[in-house]
Write a protein that holds these residues in place. Structure first.
Motif, PDB file in Angstrom:
ATOM      1  N   GLN A   1       0.822  -1.211   0.000  1.00 13.31           N
ATOM      2  CA  GLN A   1       0.000   0.000   0.000  1.00 13.31           C
ATOM      3  C   GLN A   1       0.861   1.269   0.000  1.00 13.31           C
ATOM      4  O   GLN A   1       0.506   2.272  -0.626  1.00 13.31           O
ATOM      5  CB  GLN A   1      -0.943  -0.023   1.204  1.00 13.31           C
ATOM      6  N   ALA A   2       2.002   1.236   0.673  1.00 13.65           N
ATOM      7  CA  ALA A   2       2.899   2.393   0.647  1.00 13.65           C
ATOM      8  C   ALA A   2       3.479   2.596  -0.744  1.00 13.65           C
ATOM      9  O   ALA A   2       3.648   3.739  -1.195  1.00 13.65           O
ATOM     10  CB  ALA A   2       4.018   2.215   1.674  1.00 13.65           C
TER      11      ALA A   2
ATOM     12  N   ALA B   1       1.008   4.412  -2.857  1.00 12.61           N
ATOM     13  CA  ALA B   1       1.000   5.842  -2.535  1.00 12.61           C
ATOM     14  C   ALA B   1       2.188   6.554  -3.166  1.00 12.61           C
ATOM     15  O   ALA B   1       2.062   7.675  -3.679  1.00 12.61           O
ATOM     16  CB  ALA B   1       0.997   6.044  -1.026  1.00 12.61           C
ATOM     17  N   ARG B   2       3.349   5.908  -3.142  1.00 16.66           N
ATOM     18  CA  ARG B   2       4.542   6.511  -3.735  1.00 16.66           C
ATOM     19  C   ARG B   2       4.401   6.615  -5.251  1.00 16.66           C
ATOM     20  O   ARG B   2       4.799   7.608  -5.864  1.00 16.66           O
ATOM     21  CB  ARG B   2       5.775   5.716  -3.362  1.00 16.66           C
ATOM     22  N   ALA B   3       3.822   5.589  -5.879  1.00 13.92           N
ATOM     23  CA  ALA B   3       3.661   5.604  -7.329  1.00 13.92           C
ATOM     24  C   ALA B   3       2.712   6.710  -7.782  1.00 13.92           C
ATOM     25  O   ALA B   3       2.867   7.263  -8.877  1.00 13.92           O
ATOM     26  CB  ALA B   3       3.155   4.242  -7.810  1.00 13.92           C
ATOM     27  N   ASN B   4       1.731   7.029  -6.946  1.00 14.98           N
ATOM     28  CA  ASN B   4       0.742   8.048  -7.307  1.00 14.98           C
ATOM     29  C   ASN B   4       1.109   9.443  -6.797  1.00 14.98           C
ATOM     30  O   ASN B   4       0.363  10.396  -7.032  1.00 14.98           O
ATOM     31  CB  ASN B   4      -0.632   7.637  -6.789  1.00 14.98           C
TER      32      ASN B   4
ATOM     33  N   ASP C   1       8.006   3.089   7.031  1.00 19.19           N
ATOM     34  CA  ASP C   1       9.381   3.202   6.547  1.00 19.19           C
ATOM     35  C   ASP C   1       9.398   3.295   5.022  1.00 19.19           C
ATOM     36  O   ASP C   1      10.148   4.095   4.439  1.00 19.19           O
ATOM     37  CB  ASP C   1      10.212   2.006   6.996  1.00 19.19           C
ATOM     38  N   ASP C   2       8.570   2.479   4.380  1.00 22.56           N
ATOM     39  CA  ASP C   2       8.470   2.492   2.917  1.00 22.56           C
ATOM     40  C   ASP C   2       7.906   3.829   2.436  1.00 22.56           C
ATOM     41  O   ASP C   2       8.399   4.426   1.474  1.00 22.56           O
ATOM     42  CB  ASP C   2       7.577   1.331   2.477  1.00 22.56           C
TER      43      ASP C   2
ATOM     44  N   ILE D   1       5.792  12.284   6.842  1.00 20.61           N
ATOM     45  CA  ILE D   1       4.590  11.912   7.593  1.00 20.61           C
ATOM     46  C   ILE D   1       4.267  12.995   8.624  1.00 20.61           C
ATOM     47  O   ILE D   1       5.103  13.336   9.457  1.00 20.61           O
ATOM     48  CB  ILE D   1       4.785  10.541   8.262  1.00 20.61           C
ATOM     49  N   LEU D   2       3.056  13.506   8.560  1.00 22.60           N
ATOM     50  CA  LEU D   2       2.613  14.565   9.455  1.00 22.60           C
ATOM     51  C   LEU D   2       1.857  14.020  10.660  1.00 22.60           C
ATOM     52  O   LEU D   2       1.932  14.583  11.750  1.00 22.60           O
ATOM     53  CB  LEU D   2       1.724  15.557   8.695  1.00 22.60           C
TER      54      LEU D   2
END
Length: 209
Positions: free
Chosen positions: A139-140, A143-146, A180-181, A188-189
């Motif tokens: 899932q991380a 999020a990174r890809a998008n 971490d990923d 991260i807020l």
């Protein structure tokens, strides 16, 4: 907690509940044009109930990954501007299309959130908010890809489902690895467990880095 104008607490049967203005989608009560936002059926709604600041604002341009039947995406579209709703499965997409009939700013896309290149020709760049609720491994990484669609000051609002990553591990260990990923592409807020609304889920609010 500050809320956007399009998200308010309204009274339903004597109880103050989170609400947005729009037509009912999943049988929720509607009073004076305001529809109750059920946090037990919406990760984003639960984030608001727990005092987080997801980053949704009036007229935002939004990419929603994992829109499913449109329960939460409909509330987002009630508040935001253009809302691109990505869903992989055909059955919930039929429901999502029905939701979009009453929301001209909601654009359903039958696509795989793990492959943003397949909808990059449709989704504009420089979006304000990325909302993600996909039940898949990595899932991380999704999020990174998008991240490519967000402007530099945009927000990610992510719900990580531990059991979708690895049902054999302790959720806290899964969450630690996912964070971490995620840090490879985001700052991260805020992050919080979504209990008691959603078991074994971690909500994350982040900004691109």
């Amino acid at each position: 907690m500050a809320l956007p104008d399009g998200v308010q607490y309204r009274t339903f049967d004597g109880e103050e509940r989170l609400a947005t203005r729009g037509e009912a989608v999943y049988g929720e009560p509607v009073v004076d044009g305001w529809r109750a936002w059920d946090a037990h059926r919406s990760k984003l709604g639960a984030m608001y109930e727990l005092g987080m600041k997801p980053g949704l604002d009036d007229d935002d341009r939004v990419l929603y990954l994992g829109a499913a039947n449109g329960t939460t995406a409909s509330h987002v579209a009630d508040v935001a501007g253009p809302t691109y709703a990505v869903e992989f499965a055909a059955r919930p997409m039929r429901d999502l299309l029905s939701v979009a009939e009453t929301r001209g700013n909601l654009f359903p896309l039958l696509k795989d959130a793990r492959k943003p290149e397949t909808y990059a020709h449709v989704v504009e760049d420089g979006l304000d908010l990325l909302v993600q609720d996909v039940a898949t491994r990595g899932q991380a990484r999704v999020a990174r890809a998008n991240r490519r669609f967000l402007h530099d000051d945009g927000r990610l609002c992510l719900a990580i489902k531990a059991r979708s990553e690895d049902a054999t591990r302790e959720p806290d260990d899964v969450f630690d690895d996912a964070l971490d990923d995620l840090r490879e592409g985001y700052e991260i807020l805020d992050s919080r467990r979504l209990d008691p609304f959603h078991a074994d889920h971690l909500a994350v609010v982040a900004t691109p880095r």
